[in-house]
Design a protein around this motif. Structure first.
Motif, PDB file in Angstrom:
ATOM      1  N   SER A 134      32.148 -27.203  80.117  1.00  0.00           N
ATOM      2  CA  SER A 134      31.239 -26.198  80.683  1.00  0.00           C
ATOM      3  C   SER A 134      30.333 -25.580  79.625  1.00  0.00           C
ATOM      4  O   SER A 134      29.331 -24.938  79.964  1.00  0.00           O
ATOM      5  N   LYS A 135      30.651 -25.770  78.361  1.00  0.00           N
ATOM      6  CA  LYS A 135      29.819 -25.245  77.274  1.00  0.00           C
ATOM      7  C   LYS A 135      28.753 -26.243  76.836  1.00  0.00           C
ATOM      8  O   LYS A 135      27.944 -25.944  75.966  1.00  0.00           O
ATOM      9  N   TYR A 136      28.774 -27.418  77.449  1.00  0.00           N
ATOM     10  CA  TYR A 136      27.827 -28.481  77.102  1.00  0.00           C
ATOM     11  C   TYR A 136      26.856 -28.723  78.251  1.00  0.00           C
ATOM     12  O   TYR A 136      27.263 -28.752  79.410  1.00  0.00           O
ATOM     13  N   VAL A 137      25.591 -28.924  77.916  1.00  0.00           N
ATOM     14  CA  VAL A 137      24.611 -29.296  78.936  1.00  0.00           C
ATOM     15  C   VAL A 137      24.869 -30.731  79.390  1.00  0.00           C
ATOM     16  O   VAL A 137      24.779 -31.038  80.576  1.00  0.00           O
ATOM     17  N   PHE A 138      25.233 -31.601  78.431  1.00  0.00           N
ATOM     18  CA  PHE A 138      25.428 -33.018  78.754  1.00  0.00           C
ATOM     19  C   PHE A 138      26.897 -33.407  78.614  1.00  0.00           C
ATOM     20  O   PHE A 138      27.575 -32.984  77.672  1.00  0.00           O
ATOM     21  N   TRP A 139      27.338 -34.234  79.555  1.00  0.00           N
ATOM     22  CA  TRP A 139      28.705 -34.740  79.526  1.00  0.00           C
ATOM     23  C   TRP A 139      28.827 -35.938  78.588  1.00  0.00           C
ATOM     24  O   TRP A 139      29.734 -36.037  77.775  1.00  0.00           O
ATOM     25  N   ASP A 140      27.887 -36.877  78.707  1.00  0.00           N
ATOM     26  CA  ASP A 140      27.867 -38.036  77.818  1.00  0.00           C
ATOM     27  C   ASP A 140      26.460 -38.181  77.255  1.00  0.00           C
ATOM     28  O   ASP A 140      25.676 -37.235  77.282  1.00  0.00           O
ATOM     29  N   GLY A 141      26.136 -39.374  76.763  1.00  0.00           N
ATOM     30  CA  GLY A 141      24.837 -39.547  76.113  1.00  0.00           C
ATOM     31  C   GLY A 141      23.641 -39.463  77.021  1.00  0.00           C
ATOM     32  O   GLY A 141      22.507 -39.322  76.547  1.00  0.00           O
TER      33      GLY A 141
END
Length: 364
Positions: free
Chosen positions: A334-341
Motif C-alpha cells: 500500500s506504500k507503493y504506487v506500483f506492484w511490479d515493473g
C-alpha cells in the motif's frame, strides 16, 4: 363546430397535482439515468490488457501469466487469480463502484455461472494491444479474439433470456476499454517490428484506425455506453524508467510524449464516433493526468515509493519474473504506487478507479 374548435386547457388543480407528482418522482427518474453507485447499471464488461484482465490468460497457452505468488497476496483469501496486482484491478473496482459486484470474473473462467454472465464479465487479456502484432508476439487474446468471445457470450445470453432482454442488458451496461500501452512500451519502443516501418506519428495514426474499427464493431454488437481509458504516462512505470530513463531512472519522456500524442488523437476519435453513431455514448477517460499527479506528489496520496515496484528489485520484474522466489519483495504494497515493473498496486488502482468513476458520472 364551436365545441370542436374550443381549446380546453388544464385546470389549476390539475396543474398543481402534476407539479406535485413531478416534484416527487422527477428526481428518481433523473437518478435512474445516472451512472453512480446506486446500482442502476445492470452489468460491467471489460476489454483490453492487463490493466483490466481478471484472469483470462490463465486459460490460454501463453507465458504472460500471474497465477502464482506473490501476485494476489492481498486478494480475498490471499490467492493469485491471474490479476497483475497484489489485489483487485481496475475492472473489479469499477464494477464495485457501480454497485454491480466486487469481482468482475474472467469470461474464460470455467466456474462462471449464468448470474455472473448477466452482471458482466471481463474479456481483457494481459499483453494485448490494438495492434494485432502486439497480441501475436505475446500469444495472448487480440481485440479480435476478445470480440469473438463477446459474440459467443451474447449467444449464451440470447439463449438464456431472449434477444430483447439481451439487447436491453447490453444497451444499459457499462463497457470499459483500457488498451494501447503494450503497443508502445512492448512493441514500438522495445522491438523493431513496427518502429522500422512507422514513425511515431504514423504508428499512432495506425493505432487510432484500429481503435475506431474496434469501437464500431463493439457498437454493432450492442454496446452503447463505452468508457475508453487514455494511455497513462507509460514512461514513468518502473520498467520504462529502467530501460529508458538513464542512470537516474527518470521518466522516459519519449514514451510519455508518444502517449500524449496518442491520447490527443483518441479524444478526437471519440468525439467523431459520438457524432457518427446515433445511440452511442463513448467517453474519453483521462488516466494520464491522475497518475501523473500521484507520481509527482506521492505523499499526498499516502505513498512512499513511486519509482520502483513492490516485487523484487522493483526495477523491471513483472509476470514470470515476479514470483515466490523473487527476493526483495516489499512487506506493505500500500506504500507503493506500483506492484511490479508495469502494474499499479491495488491501492493505486482504487485511486485511479475513483477518478474514472468521477469522470464517467460527469456525462450524466
Amino acid at each position: 363546430m364551436a365545441l370542436l374548435s374550443h381549446k380546453v386547457g388544464p385546470s389549476s388543480s390539475s396543474v398543481k397535482a402534476l407539479a406535485m407528482i413531478l416534484c416527487i418522482f422527477l428526481p428518481h427518474i433523473i437518478a435512474a439515468r445516472t451512472l453512480s453507485t446506486n446500482g442502476t447499471i445492470p452489468a460491467v464488461f471489460a476489454f483490453g490488457d492487463s490493466t483490466l484482465d481478471t484472469g483470462n490468460n490463465d486459460y490460454i497457452t501463453c507465458l504472460l501469466k500471474s497465477n502464482f505468488p506473490p501476485y494476489g497476496r492481498d486478494f480475498m483469501g490471499g490467492k493469485p487469480t491471474g490479476r497483475f496486482s497484489n489485489g483487485r484491478v481496475a475492472s473489479d473496482l469499477i464494477a464495485e463502484g457501480f454497485g454491480v459486484k466486487k469481482i468482475l470474473p474472467a469470461y474464460l473462467d470455467p466456474n462462471v455461472q449464468l448470474q455472473d454472465l448477466l452482471t458482466g464479465v471481463c474479456f481483457a487479456s494481459a499483453g494485448s494491444g490494438y495492434d494485432p502484432l502486439t497480441a501475436e508476439s505475446q500469444s495472448v487474446l487480440s481485440l479480435s479474439n476478445q470480440l469473438g468471445l463477446f459474440k459467443e457470450y451474447k449467444g449464451k445470453i440470447n439463449a438464456a433470456v431472449g434477444n430483447k432482454r439481451t439487447a436491453t442488458l447490453l444497451s444499459e451496461s457499462f463497457f470499459i476499454v483500457s488498451i494501447g500501452s503494450n503497443d508502445l512500451a512492448l512493441n514500438y519502443f522495445a522491438t523493431p517490428l513496427r518502429s522500422a516501418h512507422y514513425d511515431i506519428q504514423a504508428y499512432t495514426d495506425f493505432l487510432i484506425e484500429l481503435a475506431s474499427n474496434f469501437f464500431q464493431k463493439l457498437y454493432a454488437l450492442g454496446a452503447r455506453v463505452i468508457g475508453v481509458a487514455s494511455l497513462p504516462p507509460i514512461g514513468c512505470v518502473p520498467a520504462e524508467r529502467t530501460l529508458g530513463g538513464g542512470m537516474e531512472r527518470a521518466c522516459y519522456e519519449t514514451a510519455n510524449q508518444a502517449a500524449i500524442l496518442y491520447n490527443s488523437k483518441l479524444s478526437a476519435l471519440i468525439d467523431s464516433l459520438n457524432k457518427r453513431l446515433p445511440e452511442a455514448l463513448l467517453m474519453y477517460i483521462d488516466i494520464y493526468n491522475p497518475l501523473t499527479s500521484i507520481i509527482q506528489d506521492p505523499a499526498q496520496y499516502g505513498f512512499d515509493v513511486v519509482d520502483k515496484g513492490c516485487c523484487g528489485t522493483g526495477t523491471i520484474e513483472f509476470g514470470p519474473l515476479c514470483n515466490k522466489d523473487t527476493r526483495g519483495t516489499c512487506n506493505d504494497a500500500s506504500k507503493y504506487v506500483f506492484w511490479d515493473g508495469l502494474h499499479p498496486t491495488e491501492t493505486a488502482c482504487k485511486i485511479l478507479s475513483s477518478a474514472i468513476l468521477k469522470q464517467v458520472n460527469k456525462f450524466f
